[in-house]
Design a protein around this motif. Sequence first.
Motif, mmCIF file in Angstrom:
data_model
loop_
_atom_site.group_PDB
_atom_site.id
_atom_site.type_symbol
_atom_site.label_atom_id
_atom_site.label_comp_id
_atom_site.label_asym_id
_atom_site.label_seq_id
_atom_site.Cartn_x
_atom_site.Cartn_y
_atom_site.Cartn_z
ATOM 1 N N GLY A 61 12.563 67.476 -12.908
ATOM 2 C CA GLY A 61 12.606 66.021 -12.756
ATOM 3 C C GLY A 61 13.637 65.487 -13.746
ATOM 4 N N ALA A 62 13.400 64.293 -14.268
ATOM 5 C CA ALA A 62 14.399 63.705 -15.173
ATOM 6 C C ALA A 62 14.557 64.557 -16.437
ATOM 7 C CB ALA A 62 13.970 62.296 -15.556
ATOM 8 N N ILE A 63 15.826 64.746 -16.829
ATOM 9 C CA ILE A 63 16.154 65.507 -18.045
ATOM 10 C C ILE A 63 17.047 64.610 -18.906
ATOM 11 C CG2 ILE A 63 16.968 67.721 -18.937
ATOM 12 C CD1 ILE A 63 17.222 68.632 -15.964
ATOM 13 N N ALA A 64 16.834 64.695 -20.222
ATOM 14 C CA ALA A 64 17.629 63.856 -21.140
ATOM 15 C C ALA A 64 19.030 64.446 -21.324
ATOM 16 C CB ALA A 64 16.905 63.753 -22.480
ATOM 17 N N THR A 65 19.904 64.146 -20.376
ATOM 18 C CA THR A 65 21.308 64.600 -20.448
ATOM 19 C C THR A 65 22.203 63.393 -20.168
ATOM 20 O OG1 THR A 65 21.565 65.047 -18.076
ATOM 21 C CG2 THR A 65 20.626 66.828 -19.426
ATOM 22 N N GLY A 125 28.954 56.972 -17.897
ATOM 23 C CA GLY A 125 30.043 56.254 -17.218
ATOM 24 C C GLY A 125 29.538 55.198 -16.260
ATOM 25 N N THR A 126 28.200 55.087 -16.117
ATOM 26 C CA THR A 126 27.609 54.070 -15.234
ATOM 27 C C THR A 126 26.528 53.310 -16.001
ATOM 28 O OG1 THR A 126 25.717 55.301 -14.351
ATOM 29 C CG2 THR A 126 27.857 55.739 -13.340
ATOM 30 N N THR A 127 26.026 52.252 -15.379
ATOM 31 C CA THR A 127 24.946 51.489 -16.016
ATOM 32 C C THR A 127 23.580 52.151 -15.821
ATOM 33 O OG1 THR A 127 24.782 50.145 -14.014
ATOM 34 C CG2 THR A 127 26.121 49.259 -15.823
ATOM 35 N N ALA A 128 23.504 53.201 -15.004
ATOM 36 C CA ALA A 128 22.224 53.897 -14.805
ATOM 37 C C ALA A 128 21.852 54.633 -16.084
ATOM 38 C CB ALA A 128 22.317 54.875 -13.639
ATOM 39 N N THR A 129 20.564 54.702 -16.359
ATOM 40 C CA THR A 129 20.111 55.388 -17.576
ATOM 41 C C THR A 129 18.944 56.315 -17.248
ATOM 42 O OG1 THR A 129 18.655 53.515 -18.034
ATOM 43 C CG2 THR A 129 20.763 53.552 -19.213
ATOM 44 N N ILE A 130 18.696 57.251 -18.153
ATOM 45 C CA ILE A 130 17.523 58.123 -18.038
ATOM 46 C C ILE A 130 16.593 57.746 -19.182
ATOM 47 C CG2 ILE A 130 16.703 60.519 -18.192
ATOM 48 C CD1 ILE A 130 19.445 61.374 -17.029
ATOM 49 N N ASP A 131 15.376 57.302 -18.847
ATOM 50 C CA ASP A 131 14.406 56.900 -19.871
ATOM 51 C C ASP A 131 13.956 58.149 -20.642
ATOM 52 O OD1 ASP A 131 12.257 56.123 -21.384
ATOM 53 O OD2 ASP A 131 11.219 55.063 -19.763
ATOM 54 N N PRO A 132 14.264 58.241 -21.936
ATOM 55 C CA PRO A 132 13.925 59.464 -22.679
ATOM 56 C C PRO A 132 12.419 59.742 -22.689
ATOM 57 C CG PRO A 132 14.848 57.778 -24.157
ATOM 58 C CD PRO A 132 14.937 57.240 -22.753
ATOM 59 N N TYR A 155 9.207 74.855 -11.113
ATOM 60 C CA TYR A 155 9.105 73.433 -11.457
ATOM 61 C C TYR A 155 9.072 73.393 -12.985
ATOM 62 C CZ TYR A 155 7.847 72.872 -6.584
ATOM 63 O OH TYR A 155 7.860 72.896 -5.203
ATOM 64 N N PRO A 156 10.235 73.390 -13.607
ATOM 65 C CA PRO A 156 10.272 73.636 -15.054
ATOM 66 C C PRO A 156 9.916 72.419 -15.901
ATOM 67 C CG PRO A 156 12.497 73.349 -14.215
ATOM 68 C CD PRO A 156 11.587 73.275 -13.024
ATOM 69 N N GLY A 157 9.711 71.269 -15.279
ATOM 70 C CA GLY A 157 9.439 70.051 -16.052
ATOM 71 C C GLY A 157 7.954 69.786 -16.188
ATOM 72 N N ARG A 158 7.633 68.571 -16.613
ATOM 73 C CA ARG A 158 6.236 68.194 -16.817
ATOM 74 C C ARG A 158 5.467 68.233 -15.487
ATOM 75 N NH1 ARG A 158 7.442 62.710 -19.724
ATOM 76 N NH2 ARG A 158 8.933 64.113 -20.691
ATOM 77 N N ALA A 159 4.136 68.432 -15.602
ATOM 78 C CA ALA A 159 3.315 68.681 -14.406
ATOM 79 C C ALA A 159 3.403 67.541 -13.391
ATOM 80 C CB ALA A 159 1.865 68.899 -14.825
ATOM 81 N N LEU A 160 3.525 66.301 -13.893
ATOM 82 C CA LEU A 160 3.572 65.151 -12.983
ATOM 83 C C LEU A 160 4.741 65.267 -11.993
ATOM 84 C CD1 LEU A 160 2.517 62.297 -12.221
ATOM 85 C CD2 LEU A 160 4.166 61.374 -13.869
ATOM 86 N N ASN A 161 5.852 65.811 -12.444
ATOM 87 C CA ASN A 161 7.017 65.943 -11.558
ATOM 88 C C ASN A 161 6.679 66.773 -10.327
ATOM 89 O OD1 ASN A 161 8.536 64.532 -13.373
ATOM 90 N ND2 ASN A 161 9.478 66.326 -14.303
ATOM 91 N N ARG A 162 5.961 67.869 -10.578
ATOM 92 C CA ARG A 162 5.592 68.732 -9.459
ATOM 93 C C ARG A 162 4.616 68.008 -8.534
ATOM 94 N NH1 ARG A 162 3.373 74.943 -9.508
ATOM 95 N NH2 ARG A 162 3.603 75.208 -7.265
ATOM 96 N N ALA A 163 3.639 67.317 -9.144
ATOM 97 C CA ALA A 163 2.633 66.615 -8.344
ATOM 98 C C ALA A 163 3.309 65.574 -7.440
ATOM 99 C CB ALA A 163 1.615 65.946 -9.267
ATOM 100 N N ALA A 223 10.440 59.464 -20.202
ATOM 101 C CA ALA A 223 10.053 60.085 -18.929
ATOM 102 C C ALA A 223 10.851 61.366 -18.663
ATOM 103 C CB ALA A 223 10.290 59.098 -17.790
ATOM 104 N N ALA A 224 11.672 61.748 -19.646
ATOM 105 C CA ALA A 224 12.577 62.880 -19.410
ATOM 106 C C ALA A 224 12.201 64.080 -20.276
ATOM 107 C CB ALA A 224 14.012 62.452 -19.712
ATOM 108 N N ASP A 225 12.403 65.271 -19.735
ATOM 109 C CA ASP A 225 12.210 66.500 -20.507
ATOM 110 C C ASP A 225 13.506 66.840 -21.242
ATOM 111 O OD1 ASP A 225 9.498 67.310 -19.723
ATOM 112 O OD2 ASP A 225 10.353 67.454 -17.710
ATOM 113 N N THR A 226 13.374 67.653 -22.270
ATOM 114 C CA THR A 226 14.584 68.082 -22.982
ATOM 115 C C THR A 226 15.241 69.216 -22.193
ATOM 116 O OG1 THR A 226 13.440 69.774 -24.264
ATOM 117 C CG2 THR A 226 13.531 67.553 -25.230
ATOM 118 N N PRO A 227 16.572 69.315 -22.263
ATOM 119 C CA PRO A 227 17.250 70.436 -21.585
ATOM 120 C C PRO A 227 16.739 71.787 -22.069
ATOM 121 C CG PRO A 227 18.861 68.795 -22.321
ATOM 122 C CD PRO A 227 17.530 68.368 -22.873
ATOM 123 N N ALA A 228 16.436 71.901 -23.371
ATOM 124 C CA ALA A 228 15.979 73.199 -23.912
ATOM 125 C C ALA A 228 14.657 73.628 -23.257
ATOM 126 C CB ALA A 228 15.813 73.096 -25.430
#
Length: 296
Positions: free
Chosen positions: A213-217, A222-229, A254-262, A231-236
């Motif tokens: 799901g969302a990752i903090a990268t 270059g755009t106004t879109a953002t990733i809410d840290p 599904y390497p992110g938090r459980a909610l993403n998979r659900a 709600a985001a997992d770390t790349p590591a």
Amino acid sequence: MRDDFRGITALVTGASKGLGRAYALELARRGARVILLARSEGDLRELAAQIREHHGRPAADAAAGDPAGRDAGAVVERLAAPDAEVIVGDLAAPDGPERILRELRDRGLTVDLLLNNAGMGSAGPFLGRPLEPQLLSVGLNVSGLLALTHAIGNELVARGTGGIINVSSTAAFQPMPYQASYAATKAFVLSFTEALAEELRGTGVHVMAAHPGAIATGFFDGTTATIDPRAADTPARIAANTLDDYARRRAVSYPGRALNRALTWPARLLPRTAVVRVAGRFNRWLRMHEVVDLPQ
Ligand SMILES: NC(=O)c1ccc[n+]([C@@H]2O[C@H](COP(=O)([O-])OP(=O)(O)OC[C@H]3O[C@@H](n4cnc5c(N)ncnc54)[C@H](OP(=O)(O)O)[C@@H]3O)[C@@H](O)[C@H]2O)c1
């Protein structure tokens, strides 16, 4: 778990930053030799130096105990020592994949694990955003991935060993208004990877799709879109979980938090018209329909 990667050679696409950089570092930490691929040569060379410094072993150390370097143990150690190679290439260019494959051949680099991570995607209303980046996204996420998978996949099957990890996304599971072309490329990766995994079952080559799901990268840089840290997992974390799943020979990660998979389940159960409305409402709530480029 960690030893599964010791001594293998992994090609990581999109290794100059974000998730690809984390994959490269984690693979090196687990003992793999990494081939770092992207367009930004300076970033790749800096990462290669970091990997050699922290994870590599000088050949002289590896050969210690046998001045001629012929001792079997020393040779195995030297082969197992993590190292990093750099390939500068553009996977979205029409001749990009072929150039990269030629460079691998010319440098005698044999890939055991292909990690198709490089990806990009446009945010905002499809008709209101420039076409060119969206075409590049299809070139990178779809054509580039297909070309590398075809060439390296054939080599792996001929050797009867190794594997391929294709980085898709939870965006693959439903149409995404205001990320329309990006989500469609990830749906392609999902479908293609599942089919290929079945074709290669029993060949000794393991194929796995990863759906973060969302990752903090800097994905939206270059755009106004953002990733809410929040709600985001770390790349590591995503990198480590993906590699653990690959080592367990999972078909899908599904390497992110459980909610993403659900959250991928309603899209499989509800009518698609309902799913796309909810996805559109969610992306409007994230202000994705207002995304514009930031002044350079
Ligand atoms: N971030 C998220 O929230 C998220 C969520 C789910 C899935 N993903 C997926 O995770 C993967 C990595 O994303 P990220 O967030 O790490 O993105 P990122 O920080 O923007 O990194 C993208 C990487 O791809 C490389 N790249 C871009 N265009 C390329 C081209 N034409 N040829 C070769 N390399 C190219 C970039 O390097 P250069 O610019 O140096 O070429 C960079 O190394 C993507 O497949 C993305 O779709 C991301």
